[in-house]
Design a protein around this motif. Sequence first.
Motif, PDB file in Angstrom:
ATOM      1  N   ASN A   1     -65.411  23.211 -17.642  1.00 32.04           N
ATOM      2  CA  ASN A   1     -64.624  22.499 -18.654  1.00 32.04           C
ATOM      3  C   ASN A   1     -65.556  22.003 -19.754  1.00 32.04           C
ATOM      4  OD1 ASN A   1     -62.123  22.801 -17.320  1.00 32.04           O
ATOM      5  ND2 ASN A   1     -62.619  21.077 -15.965  1.00 32.04           N
TER       6      ASN A   1
ATOM      7  N   LEU B   1     -68.280  29.238 -19.564  1.00 32.29           N
ATOM      8  CA  LEU B   1     -66.850  29.339 -19.862  1.00 32.29           C
ATOM      9  C   LEU B   1     -65.976  29.093 -18.627  1.00 32.29           C
ATOM     10  CD1 LEU B   1     -66.787  32.395 -22.302  1.00 32.29           C
ATOM     11  CD2 LEU B   1     -66.653  29.962 -22.854  1.00 32.29           C
TER      12      LEU B   1
ATOM     13  N   LYS C   1     -63.834  25.500 -25.239  1.00 37.26           N
ATOM     14  CA  LYS C   1     -63.814  26.676 -24.368  1.00 37.26           C
ATOM     15  C   LYS C   1     -62.778  27.695 -24.827  1.00 37.26           C
ATOM     16  CE  LYS C   1     -62.040  26.375 -20.238  1.00 37.26           C
ATOM     17  NZ  LYS C   1     -61.853  26.094 -18.787  1.00 37.26           N
ATOM     18  N   ARG C   2     -61.610  27.245 -25.262  1.00 35.52           N
ATOM     19  CA  ARG C   2     -60.561  28.170 -25.697  1.00 35.52           C
ATOM     20  C   ARG C   2     -60.986  28.949 -26.943  1.00 35.52           C
ATOM     21  NH1 ARG C   2     -55.587  27.572 -23.406  1.00 35.52           N
ATOM     22  NH2 ARG C   2     -55.292  25.753 -22.032  1.00 35.52           N
TER      23      ARG C   2
ATOM     24  N   LEU D   1     -63.433  31.622 -25.787  1.00 33.74           N
ATOM     25  CA  LEU D   1     -62.712  32.682 -25.089  1.00 33.74           C
ATOM     26  C   LEU D   1     -61.960  33.572 -26.070  1.00 33.74           C
ATOM     27  CD1 LEU D   1     -61.311  30.863 -21.912  1.00 33.74           C
ATOM     28  CD2 LEU D   1     -63.009  32.698 -21.982  1.00 33.74           C
ATOM     29  N   PHE D   2     -61.370  32.962 -27.086  1.00 33.17           N
ATOM     30  CA  PHE D   2     -60.669  33.748 -28.103  1.00 33.17           C
ATOM     31  C   PHE D   2     -61.636  34.677 -28.833  1.00 33.17           C
ATOM     32  CE2 PHE D   2     -59.560  34.241 -32.599  1.00 33.17           C
ATOM     33  CZ  PHE D   2     -58.359  34.944 -32.473  1.00 33.17           C
TER      34      PHE D   2
END
Length: 294
Positions: A103, A100, A107-108, A111-112
């Motif tokens: 790149n 994480l 990834k977002r 993370l969420f």
Amino acid sequence: MIRNRTWQEKAFGVVNGVLLVIIALLMLFPFYYMTIVSFTSYSEYVKTELLLVPTSFVLDAYAYIFQSDSFVRSLGVTIFVTVVGTFVNLLLTSMMAYALSRNILGKRVFLFLVLFTFVFGAGIIPTYMIVSATGLINSYWALILPVAINSYNLIVMRQFFLNIPHELTESALIDGANDLQIYARIILPLSKPALAAFGLFSAVAHWNTYFSALLYLNDPAKWTVQVMLRQIVILSQAGNILSEGVQAARGLQVPPAETIGMAAILVSTIPILVLYPFLQKHFAKGVMLGSVKG
């Protein structure tokens, strides 16, 4: 030039020092009392309600608990769960944190999901249903896999990886290294403070595993030492961890339940206390992970 302290500052320092000493003594007293009671003979223990300075030291309680196969087995189970669980925690958490920090696609989203699990938990019943559906009931893995990755540790460790200079990884990529080689040869050696801090946190959590073991382990032979302590201390079964036949064969007399309980608690506490000095030099740096960038 060093400024002389005022009398108010000196008085504050004295009062603060006295208060800290009192608080330290209050915190150390239960450990001291537990220790002396565990080494006390039955005749001396029954004489007073609060024993502060024993006149003699005996090892009856320790001889009794270490003659108990169930207690020794539970201690071995706890050591196994702690070692394996800590290794799994550090391996999976560091690998996901490194991924994480790069790149990568999606990834977002990942993370969420991590932040979502950090804020919202499934609860006892859904977690039990998942453990049962995966066939982990009455297995040691039920104490390890459901807590393999801690959201908070993952977030902080990711931030630690982000603070590592990108020039190191970029130069390794130019030299032909892949992500796995960068992770193993560059990231992990530079992450000793993080691994030491989170390793200690994970080891303490696994060593103190109680409710999960009580919930998922149905076989008493697989109980952890914390569940065994519950049988000894709370349920007052200290005299039952050895059968009467075994006691007679080994020539043992049952010490007071209180001394057995204190000895068992002390034995289960010492390993974590011994572990800390070996990690202390890294732990002091690890607790500040992610607080300062650069």
